[in-house]
Design a protein around this motif. Sequence first.
Motif, short mmCIF file in Angstrom:
data_model
loop_
_atom_site.label_atom_id
_atom_site.label_comp_id
_atom_site.label_asym_id
_atom_site.label_seq_id
_atom_site.Cartn_x
_atom_site.Cartn_y
_atom_site.Cartn_z
N LYS A 97 0.92 -1.07 0.01
CA LYS A 97 -0.12 0.04 0.07
C LYS A 97 0.83 1.13 -0.09
CE LYS A 97 -3.50 2.26 2.63
NZ LYS A 97 -4.24 2.71 3.90
N LEU A 98 1.74 1.41 0.93
CA LEU A 98 2.65 2.49 0.93
C LEU A 98 3.40 2.68 -0.44
CD1 LEU A 98 4.02 4.82 2.84
CD2 LEU A 98 5.48 3.01 3.58
N GLU A 114 1.05 4.09 -2.80
CA GLU A 114 0.90 5.51 -2.72
C GLU A 114 1.85 6.41 -3.03
OE1 GLU A 114 0.16 5.72 1.46
OE2 GLU A 114 -1.91 4.72 1.44
N ARG A 115 3.16 5.96 -2.74
CA ARG A 115 4.46 6.79 -3.10
C ARG A 115 4.65 6.82 -4.86
NH1 ARG A 115 8.62 5.01 1.85
NH2 ARG A 115 7.59 6.15 3.25
N LYS A 120 2.05 6.68 -6.71
CA LYS A 120 1.25 7.79 -7.40
C LYS A 120 1.62 9.06 -7.37
CE LYS A 120 -3.01 6.47 -6.82
NZ LYS A 120 -4.38 6.00 -6.31
N GLU A 121 2.46 9.36 -6.09
CA GLU A 121 2.71 10.57 -5.89
C GLU A 121 3.82 11.14 -6.66
OE1 GLU A 121 4.19 11.04 -1.83
OE2 GLU A 121 2.03 10.68 -0.97
N THR A 171 1.35 5.18 -12.62
CA THR A 171 0.21 4.38 -12.14
C THR A 171 0.19 2.99 -12.95
OG1 THR A 171 -0.85 5.45 -14.30
CG2 THR A 171 -1.25 6.59 -12.03
N ALA A 209 -4.31 -0.45 -4.08
CA ALA A 209 -4.15 1.13 -3.74
C ALA A 209 -3.98 2.06 -4.89
CB ALA A 209 -2.70 1.26 -2.97
#
Length: 120
Positions: free
Chosen positions: A79-80, A83-84, A86-87, A91, A116
Amino acid sequence: MATPKESLRRRASRIRRSLKKVANGRPRLSVHRSSKNIYAQVIDDEAGRTLASASSLEPSLRKELKTGADVAAAQAVGKLVAERAKEAGVTDVVFDRGAFIYHGRVKAVADSAREAGLNF
């Protein structure tokens, strides 16, 4: 006869060689697991850079996890890293399991990264 370490290296390079054929410029989500921790990173092979990474050794995860070597830790790392990524604007990735079979902790990283928002 090859040593176990050589066999792992050969298997990982065989997987990466086949991934490069289907990547189409997408970065790869590489997973490594040890007996005590799990690591994941999104790597752009064309530029030779790591775009995002996460591991069970990070202080934010260590506080909430019982151990870094179970499926719960792998889900948190997946998950982490998603998220990173996507930042960082990523994708779509290809999943690099390395020399590990797609089962258990490796599968947990992949599933939680998909949930995520990463596509692979």
